[in-house]
Enzyme design. Structure first.
Site, PDB file in Angstrom:
ATOM      1  CB  SER A  57      -0.942  -0.002   1.210  1.00 13.60           C
ATOM      2  OG  SER A  57      -0.223  -0.074   2.426  1.00 13.60           O
ATOM      3  CG  ASP A  77       1.624  -2.703   7.114  1.00 11.73           C
ATOM      4  OD1 ASP A  77       0.529  -2.120   7.083  1.00 11.73           O
ATOM      5  OD2 ASP A  77       1.957  -3.552   6.280  1.00 11.73           O
ATOM      6  CG  ASP A  79       3.953  -5.053   2.836  1.00 12.42           C
ATOM      7  OD1 ASP A  79       4.100  -5.333   4.028  1.00 12.42           O
ATOM      8  OD2 ASP A  79       2.858  -5.123   2.251  1.00 12.42           O
ATOM      9  CG  ASP A 132       4.841  -7.154   7.262  1.00 13.60           C
ATOM     10  OD1 ASP A 132       5.177  -7.525   8.398  1.00 13.60           O
ATOM     11  OD2 ASP A 132       3.660  -6.893   6.943  1.00 13.60           O
TER      12      ASP A 132
END
Length: 329
Positions: A57, A77, A79, A132
């Site tokens: 995102s 978060d 990624d 992540d």
């Protein structure tokens, strides 16, 4: 017809990550990358060295500022894919070995710690956000797609870079990105308030892109989107979400249990119904409350007028008056 476009735009400001949060994520990402690079140079200098590619995102500009828990934390978060590129298949290590190495590389990086999950290694931060680190192996010169090192399912065919390029390659639609955020914020509120599992951001992005119909007003566009998604998913053999990029045609709803499917359809049906009622109402505040029931308190109605807009419009246009004297002439 009541107009809540102003409230939607204000809501978008609330649920969009701030510039400060973005800078924090970028800074943390770069620090983690340097730790992993150094770990490999110090411990495995002759092995294929890691490269990185941002995804998810954040890369699609739909990252969400989450609902804050009672302790002030929230799980926004980032990624950041860790890639190992080589044309020699012998250079590919086992899934467990890659997870072990990346875990060791970032171990102790934060006081909050880290987790080794099936699809990725995760770095946790005290304010509730996390980074992540999914791990991929890919040919360096070939045109094949990367494989994800998944602890449970082994090497999985995927291509997150292709997916975010597909989304970002569309004609620029700021409203589409806002609608994706609205869907994600709604699902987050359902999880937060009702502890129900809702679809992933990836699925919501696909559904929004597939059914998006532009409108001058976000409230109308949202109502149309909810109706279109529900009408398709609730139809005969309609509960599917087929990936538009590699692996093309993969149904992302396939692993969902019947309960999770039914929970989502039930929440979607209720939201769709209230959205339709909200659009039909003539009092902006009453209409806003309908939206707020599904978005939660972050969707503020303080700026919505508590008046009947149709009656007000008619009064100012002069249509509400006694015209009998003119009729007799």
């Amino acid at each position: 017809m009541a107009n809540n476009h102003e409230q939607f735009i204000a809501f978008n400001d609330v649920i969009t990550v701030t510039d400060t949060q973005k800078e924090t994520l970028k800074k943390n990402r770069e620090t983690i990358r340097e730790k992993i690079r150094k770990y490999y140079k110090d411990n495995y200098p002759d092995d294929v060295q890691p490269k990185f590619n941002m995804q998810g995102s954040y890369a699609m500009h739909t990252i969400l500022n989450p609902i804050r828990d009672t302790d002030g934390t929230g799980a926004y978060d980032l990624d950041d894919g860790v890639y190992f590129l080589s044309d020699d298949e012998a250079d590919r290590l086992s899934v467990d070995e890659y997870h072990k190495r990346i875990y060791e590389a970032i171990e102790g990086h934060t006081k909050t710690g880290q987790e080794d999950n099936d699809p990725c290694v995760t770095v946790l931060y005290a304010d509730g956000h996390h980074v992540d680190l999914p791990i991929y192996f890919k040919s360096e010169t070939g045109d094949d797609h990367p494989k994800l090192a998944h602890k449970k399912d082994g090497w999985i065919d995927t291509d997150p870079k292709e997916f975010y390029k597909w989304f970002n390659g569309k004609e620029e639609h700021p409203q589409l990105r806002r609608l994706v955020r609205y869907l994600k914020a709604w699902c987050e509120n359902v999880r937060f308030e009702k502890n129900k599992k809702m679809p992933t951001g990836c699925i919501l992005t696909m559904l929004a892109e597939r059914h998006y119909e532009a409108d001058d007003r976000d409230d109308v566009a949202m109502q149309k989107l909810l109706t279109a998604i529900y009408d398709e998913l609730s139809g005969d053999d309609g509960f599917h979400c087929l990936r538009p990029t590699f692996p093309k045609g993969e149904d992302l709803f396939l692993p969902y249990s019947e309960k999770r499917k039914n929970d989502f359809l039930s929440e979607l049906k209720a939201f769709k119904k209230d959205a339709e009622l909200a659009i039909k109402k003539t009092n902006p505040h009453d209409s806003c409350v309908k939206w707020q029931m599904h978005f939660g308190d972050r969707f503020s109605c303080s700026s919505a007028k508590d008046v009947d807009e149709d009656a007000t419009h008619q009064a100012f246009s002069g249509t509400i008056r006694d015209n009998s004297q003119y009729a007799r002439r």
